[in-house]
Design a protein around this motif. Structure first.
Motif, short mmCIF file in Angstrom:
data_model
loop_
_atom_site.label_atom_id
_atom_site.label_comp_id
_atom_site.label_asym_id
_atom_site.label_seq_id
_atom_site.Cartn_x
_atom_site.Cartn_y
_atom_site.Cartn_z
N MET A 158 8.06 -7.12 -1.54
CA MET A 158 8.83 -6.14 -0.81
C MET A 158 9.57 -5.22 -1.76
SD MET A 158 11.74 -6.87 2.05
CE MET A 158 12.85 -5.61 2.53
N SER A 159 10.15 -5.76 -2.80
CA SER A 159 10.91 -4.94 -3.75
C SER A 159 10.02 -3.91 -4.43
CB SER A 159 11.59 -5.81 -4.79
OG SER A 159 12.60 -6.60 -4.18
N ALA A 160 8.79 -4.28 -4.76
CA ALA A 160 7.87 -3.33 -5.40
C ALA A 160 7.57 -2.17 -4.46
CB ALA A 160 6.59 -4.04 -5.82
N TYR A 161 7.36 -2.46 -3.19
CA TYR A 161 7.11 -1.40 -2.22
C TYR A 161 8.34 -0.51 -2.05
CZ TYR A 161 2.82 -3.83 -0.86
OH TYR A 161 1.60 -4.41 -0.85
N MET A 162 9.52 -1.11 -2.10
CA MET A 162 10.74 -0.32 -1.97
C MET A 162 10.91 0.62 -3.16
SD MET A 162 13.48 -2.47 0.19
CE MET A 162 14.71 -1.40 -0.35
N GLN A 163 10.59 0.13 -4.36
CA GLN A 163 10.65 0.99 -5.54
C GLN A 163 9.70 2.17 -5.38
OE1 GLN A 163 12.44 0.69 -8.58
NE2 GLN A 163 13.69 -0.74 -7.45
N GLU A 164 8.49 1.88 -4.87
CA GLU A 164 7.48 2.92 -4.70
C GLU A 164 7.89 3.94 -3.64
OE1 GLU A 164 2.84 3.25 -3.19
OE2 GLU A 164 3.56 1.35 -4.00
N LEU A 165 8.41 3.47 -2.53
CA LEU A 165 8.71 4.35 -1.40
C LEU A 165 10.09 5.00 -1.51
CD1 LEU A 165 7.66 5.46 1.28
CD2 LEU A 165 8.58 3.42 2.40
N LEU A 166 11.09 4.25 -1.96
CA LEU A 166 12.47 4.74 -1.93
C LEU A 166 13.06 5.07 -3.30
CD1 LEU A 166 13.80 2.30 0.79
CD2 LEU A 166 13.33 4.74 1.04
N GLY A 167 12.40 4.66 -4.35
CA GLY A 167 12.88 5.00 -5.68
C GLY A 167 13.70 3.91 -6.34
N CYS A 196 8.51 -1.59 4.28
CA CYS A 196 8.30 -2.36 3.05
C CYS A 196 8.33 -3.86 3.32
CB CYS A 196 9.34 -1.98 2.00
SG CYS A 196 9.19 -0.28 1.42
N TYR A 197 9.20 -4.30 4.21
CA TYR A 197 9.26 -5.71 4.60
C TYR A 197 7.94 -6.14 5.23
CZ TYR A 197 10.62 -9.97 7.06
OH TYR A 197 10.67 -11.25 7.54
N ALA A 198 7.43 -5.33 6.17
CA ALA A 198 6.17 -5.66 6.83
C ALA A 198 5.02 -5.68 5.82
CB ALA A 198 5.87 -4.65 7.94
N ALA A 199 5.01 -4.72 4.92
CA ALA A 199 3.95 -4.67 3.90
C ALA A 199 4.07 -5.86 2.94
CB ALA A 199 4.03 -3.36 3.13
N GLY A 200 5.29 -6.19 2.56
CA GLY A 200 5.50 -7.28 1.61
C GLY A 200 5.23 -8.66 2.16
N THR A 201 5.44 -8.82 3.45
CA THR A 201 5.21 -10.13 4.06
C THR A 201 3.88 -10.20 4.78
OG1 THR A 201 6.30 -9.49 6.12
CG2 THR A 201 7.67 -10.54 4.42
N GLY A 202 3.17 -9.10 4.82
CA GLY A 202 1.91 -9.09 5.54
C GLY A 202 2.12 -9.03 7.04
N GLY A 203 3.32 -8.68 7.47
CA GLY A 203 3.60 -8.56 8.88
C GLY A 203 3.98 -9.87 9.53
N GLY A 238 -2.39 -16.83 4.21
CA GLY A 238 -3.57 -15.97 4.23
C GLY A 238 -3.21 -14.50 4.24
N LYS A 239 -4.14 -13.69 4.70
CA LYS A 239 -3.93 -12.25 4.74
C LYS A 239 -4.06 -11.75 6.18
CE LYS A 239 -5.37 -10.96 0.13
NZ LYS A 239 -6.22 -10.06 -0.64
N PRO A 240 -3.02 -11.91 6.98
CA PRO A 240 -3.10 -11.40 8.35
C PRO A 240 -3.06 -9.88 8.34
CG PRO A 240 -0.89 -12.15 7.88
CD PRO A 240 -1.74 -12.52 6.68
N PHE A 241 -3.49 -9.29 9.43
CA PHE A 241 -3.41 -7.84 9.53
C PHE A 241 -1.95 -7.42 9.70
CE2 PHE A 241 -3.94 -9.38 13.85
CZ PHE A 241 -3.01 -8.64 14.57
N ILE A 242 -1.68 -6.16 9.42
CA ILE A 242 -0.34 -5.61 9.57
C ILE A 242 -0.37 -4.65 10.75
CG2 ILE A 242 1.46 -4.21 8.51
CD1 ILE A 242 0.43 -5.18 5.78
N LEU A 243 0.48 -4.87 11.73
CA LEU A 243 0.57 -4.05 12.93
C LEU A 243 1.93 -3.37 12.95
CD1 LEU A 243 -0.63 -3.19 15.67
CD2 LEU A 243 0.39 -5.25 16.64
N LEU A 244 1.93 -2.03 12.99
CA LEU A 244 3.17 -1.26 12.93
C LEU A 244 3.24 -0.30 14.11
CD1 LEU A 244 2.82 -0.36 9.16
CD2 LEU A 244 4.36 -2.08 10.11
N ASP A 245 4.39 -0.25 14.75
CA ASP A 245 4.61 0.64 15.88
C ASP A 245 5.45 1.83 15.44
OD1 ASP A 245 4.87 1.80 18.39
OD2 ASP A 245 6.34 0.34 19.10
#
Length: 106
Positions: A1-10, A49-56, A62-69
């Motif tokens: 999650m932190s890596a995604y936050m760095q990428e998205l939010l700086g 970022c939380y959803a991406a980091g935890t796989g939703g 495993g690798k479940p799909f990520i569903l975002l509304d």
């Protein structure tokens, strides 16, 4: 999650912590804050970022799909572009499904 936050939010955002009540705490420039402190757009970015980091699904192996509304509804154009790029990278290894109400956010 932190890596995604760095990428998205700086770089202003450091480590994140999710407590036993599933409350997300974020280190912003050395201050630990609950996500309710931030703007709607930043909250949506953190949750994305939380959803991406935890796989939703943080409790499933495993690798479940990520569903975002409508994950981009409160993001400005710059953060939407970054979030779409991030999701495209994630989609190379897992299925990502997101629904949007605005065709400019596809």
């Amino acid at each position: 999650m932190s890596a995604y936050m760095q990428e998205l939010l700086g770089s202003d955002f450091g480590s994140t912590l999710v407590d036993h009540d599933l409350t997300i705490h974020v280190d912003e420039k050395g201050e630990v804050r609950e996500i309710d402190y931030f703007s709607a757009g930043t909250i949506d970015s953190i949750l994305l970022c939380y959803a991406a980091g935890t796989g939703g699904c943080p409790l499933q192996a495993g690798k479940p799909f990520i569903l975002l509304d409508d994950p981009f509804v409160n993001l400005d154009d710059e953060h939407t572009k970054s979030a779409l790029q991030m999701l495209q990278e994630i989609a190379q290894n897992r299925q990502v499904i997101y629904m949007v109400c605005n065709s400019s956010r596809c």
